[in-house]
Design an enzyme around this catalytic site. Structure first.
Site, PDB file in Angstrom:
ATOM      1  N   THR A 199       0.875  -1.187   0.000  1.00 51.25           N
ATOM      2  CA  THR A 199       0.000   0.000   0.000  1.00 51.25           C
ATOM      3  C   THR A 199       0.905   1.227   0.000  1.00 51.25           C
ATOM      4  O   THR A 199       2.020   1.172   0.522  1.00 51.25           O
ATOM      5  CB  THR A 199      -0.883  -0.036   1.263  1.00 51.25           C
ATOM      6  OG1 THR A 199      -1.809  -1.091   1.121  1.00 51.25           O
ATOM      7  CG2 THR A 199      -1.629   1.272   1.502  1.00 51.25           C
TER       8      THR A 199
ATOM      9  N   ARG B  17     -15.403  -5.423  -0.982  1.00 47.50           N
ATOM     10  CA  ARG B  17     -14.832  -4.973   0.296  1.00 47.50           C
ATOM     11  C   ARG B  17     -14.145  -3.607   0.088  1.00 47.50           C
ATOM     12  O   ARG B  17     -13.403  -3.411  -0.867  1.00 47.50           O
ATOM     13  CB  ARG B  17     -13.802  -5.999   0.784  1.00 47.50           C
ATOM     14  CG  ARG B  17     -13.109  -5.645   2.099  1.00 47.50           C
ATOM     15  CD  ARG B  17     -11.712  -5.094   1.887  1.00 47.50           C
ATOM     16  NE  ARG B  17     -10.979  -4.956   3.142  1.00 47.50           N
ATOM     17  CZ  ARG B  17      -9.797  -4.371   3.236  1.00 47.50           C
ATOM     18  NH1 ARG B  17      -9.207  -3.890   2.162  1.00 47.50           N
ATOM     19  NH2 ARG B  17      -9.185  -4.266   4.393  1.00 47.50           N
ATOM     20  N   VAL B  18     -14.421  -2.682   0.970  1.00 39.77           N
ATOM     21  CA  VAL B  18     -13.719  -1.394   0.961  1.00 39.77           C
ATOM     22  C   VAL B  18     -12.940  -1.300   2.256  1.00 39.77           C
ATOM     23  O   VAL B  18     -13.487  -1.541   3.338  1.00 39.77           O
ATOM     24  CB  VAL B  18     -14.712  -0.218   0.818  1.00 39.77           C
ATOM     25  CG1 VAL B  18     -13.997   1.117   0.947  1.00 39.77           C
ATOM     26  CG2 VAL B  18     -15.436  -0.294  -0.525  1.00 39.77           C
TER      27      VAL B  18
ATOM     28  N   ASP C  89      -9.669   0.606   4.779  1.00 40.61           N
ATOM     29  CA  ASP C  89      -9.376   1.895   5.423  1.00 40.61           C
ATOM     30  C   ASP C  89      -8.805   2.934   4.471  1.00 40.61           C
ATOM     31  O   ASP C  89      -8.967   4.134   4.694  1.00 40.61           O
ATOM     32  CB  ASP C  89      -8.400   1.682   6.576  1.00 40.61           C
ATOM     33  CG  ASP C  89      -7.081   1.102   6.079  1.00 40.61           C
ATOM     34  OD1 ASP C  89      -7.108  -0.037   5.549  1.00 40.61           O
ATOM     35  OD2 ASP C  89      -6.052   1.779   6.185  1.00 40.61           O
TER      36      ASP C  89
ATOM     37  N   THR D 223      -1.251   2.372   7.021  1.00 39.57           N
ATOM     38  CA  THR D 223      -1.178   1.132   6.249  1.00 39.57           C
ATOM     39  C   THR D 223      -1.168  -0.037   7.219  1.00 39.57           C
ATOM     40  O   THR D 223      -0.699   0.103   8.343  1.00 39.57           O
ATOM     41  CB  THR D 223       0.069   1.107   5.338  1.00 39.57           C
ATOM     42  OG1 THR D 223       0.231  -0.215   4.795  1.00 39.57           O
ATOM     43  CG2 THR D 223       1.340   1.485   6.084  1.00 39.57           C
ATOM     44  N   GLY D 224      -1.679  -1.174   6.789  1.00 37.63           N
ATOM     45  CA  GLY D 224      -1.689  -2.354   7.667  1.00 37.63           C
ATOM     46  C   GLY D 224      -3.056  -3.010   7.669  1.00 37.63           C
ATOM     47  O   GLY D 224      -3.772  -2.968   6.660  1.00 37.63           O
TER      48      GLY D 224
ATOM     49  N   GLY E  60      -6.539  -3.455   7.614  1.00 39.26           N
ATOM     50  CA  GLY E  60      -7.541  -2.451   7.271  1.00 39.26           C
ATOM     51  C   GLY E  60      -8.738  -2.393   8.209  1.00 39.26           C
ATOM     52  O   GLY E  60      -9.183  -1.310   8.588  1.00 39.26           O
TER      53      GLY E  60
HETATM   54  N1  ASP Z   1      -4.791  -1.139   4.839  1.00 34.38           N
HETATM   55  C1  ASP Z   1      -4.884  -1.774   3.555  1.00 34.38           C
HETATM   56  C2  ASP Z   1      -6.229  -2.454   3.441  1.00 34.38           C
HETATM   57  O1  ASP Z   1      -6.652  -3.083   4.405  1.00 34.38           O
HETATM   58  C3  ASP Z   1      -3.807  -2.792   3.315  1.00 34.38           C
HETATM   59  C4  ASP Z   1      -2.404  -2.348   3.648  1.00 34.38           C
HETATM   60  O2  ASP Z   1      -2.173  -1.207   4.036  1.00 34.38           O
HETATM   61  O3  ASP Z   1      -1.495  -3.172   3.500  1.00 34.38           O
HETATM   62  O4  ASP Z   1      -6.843  -2.403   2.415  1.00 34.38           O
END
Ligand code: ASP
Length: 288
Positions: free
Chosen positions: A158, A186-187, A189, A209-210, A212
């Protein structure tokens, strides 16, 4: 005042094989964003330019090279916030758009809506001359392979940016393909203002990021920005927000932040997060 810029290329597991490529991608994206800021351009333009370069780079999970849904399709999320005017634009689960961050920008400039999703967002791209392409042309061999073997986990890659321009204005932007094998529709964060992206000139700007869903449940980007109140350090705010995320949801994530004074901070509770940031007008890289 001096400009400030920080980018991330996603939180997650270390990936030594793609490290060189991610470093080059972050350097190019940083150059694009810094070029705007060093010519007294706007923070909003800087974050869009930097994120669009990362979306065009197939090593990142955004735009070209995004991960695939359980149906084998690409559905993209992106959002941008202008901390000067509290303007926002976001798109969710949109297919066939190479630079969803430019589409989010078009939503922001249009001003009528804050978030557009799915086919309606795609039609809006056509209306606003944001380039579209066949949905399948965003699928790379690497992500197809990952889809064949993957589960519904966060795919590092991301992308996000936070900038402060020489006029003191803040902006933040985030873009992603989301999670491998996510349900179609799916949507996450990254499309949601306050969760993946937030900016307020009075306090600071943030891109997350991480994981969601935990990030959504704790409106993590806004939580981190609010923690900057009282002049607290961005590094501390990022760590504290991530601790709250962990305590309340068990989720792991990474955050990049700039406060109203131009101070930069970041933190992550995932094994790693790639970042590029300005330190006295020079780019510094932390990529694993
Ligand atoms: N946060 C992002 C999501 O869940 C994925 C990511 O940041 O790696 O869509």
């Amino acid at each position: 005042m001096p400009a400030a810029l920080i980018l991330h290329g996603g939180a997650g597991a270390a990936d030594p094989d793609s490290r060189g490529q991610r470093e080059r991608g972050l350097i190019s994206a940083f150059a694009a964003g810094w070029n705007v800021l060093s010519h007294n351009g706007r923070a909003l333009d800087a974050v869009i330019s930097a994120v669009a370069v990362l979306e065009d780079d197939p090593v990142f999970n955004a735009g070209l090279g995004s991960c695939l849904t359980q149906d084998g399709t690409v559905e993209l999320d992106a959002s941008v916030m202008d901390g000067a005017a509290f303007r926002v634009g976001a798109v969710g689960a949109v297919a066939g758009v190479r630079n969803p961050i430019r589409l989010a920008r078009a939503v922001l400039e249009d001003g009528r809506h804050a978030l557009m999703v799915g086919p309606g967002a795609w039609r809006f791209a056509r209306e606003r001359a944001v380039p579209t392409l066949s949905a399948q042309s965003l699928v790379t061999a690497r992500q197809y392979q990952r889809w064949r073997t993957g589960r519904g986990v966060a795919t590092p890659g991301t992308v996000g940016a936070v900038a402060q321009d020489t006029a003191g204005n803040l902006a933040a932007a985030t873009s992603t393909g989301g999670l491998v094998h996510k349900r179609s529709g799916r949507v996450g964060d990254s499309a949601i203002i306050g969760a993946g992206t937030y900016a307020d000139n009075g306090l600071g700007g943030c891109s997350a990021t991480g994981d969601g869903e935990p990030i959504l449940r704790t409106t993590l980007a806004r939580t981190a920005v609010e923690l900057l109140g009282g002049g607290r350090e961005p590094g501390w705010a990022a760590q504290t927000a991530l601790r709250l995320l962990g305590q309340r949801t068990g989720g792991e994530a990474g955050l990049i932040l700039i406060d109203g004074l131009g101070r930069i901070g970041y933190a992550y509770t995932t094994p790693t997060m790639s970042v590029a940031l300005s330190v006295e007008r020079q780019v510094q890289l932390r990529v694993a």
